[in-house]
Write an enzyme that holds these catalytic residues in place. Structure first.
Site, PDB file in Angstrom:
ATOM      1  N   ASP A  99      91.681 -24.544  90.460  1.00 35.40           N
ATOM      2  CA  ASP A  99      92.931 -23.801  90.652  1.00 35.40           C
ATOM      3  C   ASP A  99      93.704 -24.237  91.886  1.00 35.40           C
ATOM      4  O   ASP A  99      94.655 -23.574  92.285  1.00 35.40           O
ATOM      5  CB  ASP A  99      92.627 -22.295  90.714  1.00 35.40           C
ATOM      6  CG  ASP A  99      91.590 -21.968  91.765  1.00 35.40           C
ATOM      7  OD1 ASP A  99      91.278 -22.828  92.599  1.00 35.40           O
ATOM      8  OD2 ASP A  99      91.086 -20.827  91.738  1.00 35.40           O
ATOM      9  N   GLU A 158      78.396 -20.494  98.391  1.00 35.55           N
ATOM     10  CA  GLU A 158      77.753 -21.817  98.236  1.00 35.55           C
ATOM     11  C   GLU A 158      78.450 -22.832  99.148  1.00 35.55           C
ATOM     12  O   GLU A 158      77.837 -23.788  99.604  1.00 35.55           O
ATOM     13  CB  GLU A 158      77.744 -22.273  96.763  1.00 35.55           C
ATOM     14  CG  GLU A 158      79.024 -22.855  96.207  1.00 35.55           C
ATOM     15  CD  GLU A 158      80.153 -21.837  96.101  1.00 35.55           C
ATOM     16  OE1 GLU A 158      79.872 -20.661  95.822  1.00 35.55           O
ATOM     17  OE2 GLU A 158      81.317 -22.222  96.304  1.00 35.55           O
ATOM     18  N   ASP A 159      79.733 -22.594  99.454  1.00 36.62           N
ATOM     19  CA  ASP A 159      80.440 -23.513 100.357  1.00 36.62           C
ATOM     20  C   ASP A 159      80.010 -23.304 101.815  1.00 36.62           C
ATOM     21  O   ASP A 159      79.894 -24.269 102.579  1.00 36.62           O
ATOM     22  CB  ASP A 159      81.963 -23.393 100.184  1.00 36.62           C
ATOM     23  CG  ASP A 159      82.445 -21.961 100.243  1.00 36.62           C
ATOM     24  OD1 ASP A 159      81.615 -21.021 100.198  1.00 36.62           O
ATOM     25  OD2 ASP A 159      83.674 -21.766 100.331  1.00 36.62           O
ATOM     26  N   ARG A 210      89.125 -12.128  90.762  1.00 41.55           N
ATOM     27  CA  ARG A 210      87.778 -12.491  91.213  1.00 41.55           C
ATOM     28  C   ARG A 210      86.799 -11.576  90.502  1.00 41.55           C
ATOM     29  O   ARG A 210      86.968 -10.370  90.459  1.00 41.55           O
ATOM     30  CB  ARG A 210      87.676 -12.300  92.722  1.00 41.55           C
ATOM     31  CG  ARG A 210      86.283 -12.610  93.235  1.00 41.55           C
ATOM     32  CD  ARG A 210      86.205 -12.380  94.726  1.00 41.55           C
ATOM     33  NE  ARG A 210      87.080 -13.307  95.445  1.00 41.55           N
ATOM     34  CZ  ARG A 210      87.270 -13.250  96.759  1.00 41.55           C
ATOM     35  NH1 ARG A 210      86.689 -12.319  97.470  1.00 41.55           N
ATOM     36  NH2 ARG A 210      88.059 -14.125  97.355  1.00 41.55           N
ATOM     37  N   TRP A 217      80.057 -15.396  92.374  1.00 43.03           N
ATOM     38  CA  TRP A 217      81.046 -15.860  93.333  1.00 43.03           C
ATOM     39  C   TRP A 217      80.537 -15.816  94.776  1.00 43.03           C
ATOM     40  O   TRP A 217      79.935 -14.834  95.192  1.00 43.03           O
ATOM     41  CB  TRP A 217      82.321 -14.976  93.219  1.00 43.03           C
ATOM     42  CG  TRP A 217      83.360 -15.388  94.215  1.00 43.03           C
ATOM     43  CD1 TRP A 217      84.353 -16.323  94.037  1.00 43.03           C
ATOM     44  CD2 TRP A 217      83.498 -14.912  95.554  1.00 43.03           C
ATOM     45  NE1 TRP A 217      85.083 -16.457  95.191  1.00 43.03           N
ATOM     46  CE2 TRP A 217      84.581 -15.604  96.137  1.00 43.03           C
ATOM     47  CE3 TRP A 217      82.804 -13.978  96.322  1.00 43.03           C
ATOM     48  CZ2 TRP A 217      85.004 -15.379  97.438  1.00 43.03           C
ATOM     49  CZ3 TRP A 217      83.224 -13.765  97.637  1.00 43.03           C
ATOM     50  CH2 TRP A 217      84.309 -14.452  98.175  1.00 43.03           C
ATOM     51  N   ASP A 231      88.118 -27.493  93.299  1.00 37.32           N
ATOM     52  CA  ASP A 231      88.356 -26.264  92.533  1.00 37.32           C
ATOM     53  C   ASP A 231      89.449 -26.510  91.501  1.00 37.32           C
ATOM     54  O   ASP A 231      90.415 -27.226  91.769  1.00 37.32           O
ATOM     55  CB  ASP A 231      88.811 -25.123  93.471  1.00 37.32           C
ATOM     56  CG  ASP A 231      87.625 -24.431  94.133  1.00 37.32           C
ATOM     57  OD1 ASP A 231      86.495 -24.924  94.008  1.00 37.32           O
ATOM     58  OD2 ASP A 231      87.855 -23.383  94.772  1.00 37.32           O
ATOM     59  N   HIS A 283      94.449 -15.764  90.107  1.00 37.62           N
ATOM     60  CA  HIS A 283      93.390 -15.369  89.168  1.00 37.62           C
ATOM     61  C   HIS A 283      92.650 -14.174  89.742  1.00 37.62           C
ATOM     62  O   HIS A 283      92.744 -13.884  90.937  1.00 37.62           O
ATOM     63  CB  HIS A 283      92.419 -16.531  88.947  1.00 37.62           C
ATOM     64  CG  HIS A 283      91.728 -16.987  90.205  1.00 37.62           C
ATOM     65  ND1 HIS A 283      90.667 -16.316  90.751  1.00 37.62           N
ATOM     66  CD2 HIS A 283      91.985 -18.037  91.025  1.00 37.62           C
ATOM     67  CE1 HIS A 283      90.285 -16.938  91.852  1.00 37.62           C
ATOM     68  NE2 HIS A 283      91.065 -17.983  92.057  1.00 37.62           N
ATOM     69  N   MET A 305      97.272 -22.208  95.275  1.00 35.79           N
ATOM     70  CA  MET A 305      96.188 -21.703  94.423  1.00 35.79           C
ATOM     71  C   MET A 305      96.800 -20.917  93.268  1.00 35.79           C
ATOM     72  O   MET A 305      97.586 -19.992  93.487  1.00 35.79           O
ATOM     73  CB  MET A 305      95.198 -20.820  95.189  1.00 35.79           C
ATOM     74  CG  MET A 305      93.949 -20.549  94.347  1.00 35.79           C
ATOM     75  SD  MET A 305      92.854 -19.273  94.993  1.00 35.79           S
ATOM     76  CE  MET A 305      92.033 -20.143  96.297  1.00 35.79           C
TER      77      MET A 305
HETATM   78  N1  UDP Z   1      85.283 -21.392  88.341  1.00 38.42           N
HETATM   79  C1  UDP Z   1      85.553 -21.484  86.964  1.00 38.42           C
HETATM   80  N2  UDP Z   1      85.377 -20.405  86.169  1.00 38.42           N
HETATM   81  C2  UDP Z   1      84.927 -19.223  86.655  1.00 38.42           C
HETATM   82  C3  UDP Z   1      84.653 -19.107  88.033  1.00 38.42           C
HETATM   83  C4  UDP Z   1      84.852 -20.203  88.848  1.00 38.42           C
HETATM   84  O1  UDP Z   1      85.983 -22.534  86.482  1.00 38.42           O
HETATM   85  O2  UDP Z   1      84.771 -18.273  85.877  1.00 38.42           O
HETATM   86  C5  UDP Z   1      85.410 -22.600  89.203  1.00 38.42           C
HETATM   87  C6  UDP Z   1      86.831 -23.067  89.355  1.00 38.42           C
HETATM   88  O3  UDP Z   1      86.822 -24.446  89.625  1.00 38.42           O
HETATM   89  C7  UDP Z   1      87.261 -22.280  90.566  1.00 38.42           C
HETATM   90  C8  UDP Z   1      86.038 -22.375  91.451  1.00 38.42           C
HETATM   91  O4  UDP Z   1      84.942 -22.296  90.538  1.00 38.42           O
HETATM   92  O5  UDP Z   1      88.421 -22.825  91.174  1.00 38.42           O
HETATM   93  C9  UDP Z   1      85.943 -21.291  92.511  1.00 38.42           C
HETATM   94  O6  UDP Z   1      85.982 -20.008  91.934  1.00 38.42           O
HETATM   95  P1  UDP Z   1      87.168 -18.973  92.238  1.00 38.42           P
HETATM   96  O7  UDP Z   1      88.481 -19.676  92.073  1.00 38.42           O
HETATM   97  O8  UDP Z   1      86.942 -17.769  91.393  1.00 38.42           O
HETATM   98  O9  UDP Z   1      86.915 -18.583  93.766  1.00 38.42           O
HETATM   99  P2  UDP Z   1      87.902 -18.663  95.013  1.00 38.42           P
HETATM  100  O10 UDP Z   1      87.654 -20.004  95.614  1.00 38.42           O
HETATM  101  O11 UDP Z   1      89.308 -18.508  94.553  1.00 38.42           O
HETATM  102  O12 UDP Z   1      87.495 -17.555  95.916  1.00 38.42           O
HETATM  103 MN    MN Z   2      90.276 -19.810  93.256  1.00 35.58          MN
END
Ligand code: UDP
Ligand code: MN
Length: 327
Positions: free
Chosen positions: A182, A245-246, A277, A242, A180, A275, A272
């Protein structure tokens, strides 16, 4: 008799090639020999880098599996910016984000694959913090950012499958780490390498108080040998927006009888970047119910995309890909 003479010619030709190669490192020839050696010994035998040894200095040793130069817990710089160019200790990273140690032979060649869109600030902070870690870990690596083209719904699984497929056209990687954008590593003892099983490298994230939200979590940072990623048929292509998929990947791993390793939560630690969601998938939970019966016919073997552009940036290769349209 004739056949014997031809054989002798071939042997002499190969010996001359090897000698030439070790002395003057002639591009194509060297790649040819390296490939032959690779096929002869395979990437898992530890003899993979023999070709590099020939090309460079016969006296080079393999790098330490866990180098002395590691620092342990790190000071993360969340204000990092690459606008004024990479800092001095990153000047020797080649365009496209590739690097190999000079003083020893890397044990593995790693592709870091980052699914991406519209988070440039995060990407800058990540590479600024991650690349020095990879260098200290004495790894040979390439950072590959796979950016979704256009502004249709995001499909992270497709981007990661594309990263895997395209990276393999660039080099013979031993190990693929899906990352990821972030998540910033807090401890450089968390090695960015592959072991005998896939490894979930990010069990402890600050946002979740450094605890695993649930036992089957494999999201965030996940490392795979190429053969294991192929065995699970990569990620699903069907998760748009979102989420989940994991979790689908976790089912693929268990269905393929691959167990997942994790570092301890004292070193598998990440910050992290904050950001919002957006664009939560509404069909994700329904899709999860079919993971087991679907995985062999939805993934790497059914992936379709168009590579729009590949750009060699200072600390990473940016691949822009059209992943197609959501239903
Ligand atoms: N991501 C991105 N742009 C987006 C949405 C997702 O680059 O608009 C990529 C990015 O690598 C991110 C990962 O997909 O870290 C997972 O998405 P997000 O961080 O939104 O989900 P989380 O894991 O924080 O729930
Ligand atoms: Mn994230």
């Amino acid at each position: 008799m004739r056949r014997c003479t031809r054989f002798t010619y071939v042997v002499v030709f190969l010996i001359v090639c090897a000698a030439l190669d070790s002395v003057i490192n002639v591009g194509q020839l060297s790649v040819f020999l390296r490939t032959k050696l690779h096929y002869a010994y395979g990437p898992d035998t530890g003899l993979y880098s023999t070709g590099f040894k020939l090309r460079r200095n016969i006296s080079l040793e393999y790098c330490q599996a866990v180098p002395d130069s590691l620092e342990g817990r790190l000071n993360i710089d969340l204000e990092a910016t690459l606008q004024s160019g990479p800092p001095p200790d990153l000047q020797d990273v080649l365009p496209g984000g590739t690097w190999s140690p000079k003083s020893c032979i890397a044990r593995q060649r790693i592709a870091i694959i980052i699914p991406f869109r519209d988070r440039q600030k995060h990407l800058d902070i990540l590479v600024y913090n991650l690349v020095p870690v990879l260098k200290r870990q004495n790894l040979s690596f390439q950072v590959v950012v796979v950016e979704q083209y256009g502004n249709k719904t995001f499909n992270k699984g497709r981007l990661m499958n594309i990263g895997f497929t395209e990276a393999r056209k660039h080099d013979e990687f031993d190990c693929f780490i899906f990352h990821d954008v972030d998540l910033i590593p807090e401890d450089d003892r968390n090695m960015y390498t592959c072991s005998d099983n896939p490894r979930h490298m990010s069990p402890a994230v600050d946002k979740f108080n450094y605890t695993m939200l649930y036992k089957s979590l494999v999201g965030g940072v996940l490392s795979f040998r190429g053969k294991h990623f192929t065995k699970v048929n990569g990620y699903s292509n069907l998760f748009w927006g979102w989420g989940a998929e994991d979790d689908d990947m976790h089912t693929r791993l268990s269905a393929s009888k691959l167990s997942v390793e994790r570092p301890s939560i004292t070193i598998g630690r990440y910050t992290m970047i904050k950001h919002d969601r957006k664009d939560v998938s509404k069909v994700r939970l329904g899709l999860l119910k079919t993971s087991i019966t679907r995985y062999l016919k939805d993934g790497l073997n059914t992936l379709e995309y168009k590579l729009v552009e590949t750009r060699l940036e200072k600390l990473y290769t940016r691949m822009i890909a059209d992943v197609g349209d959501p239903p």
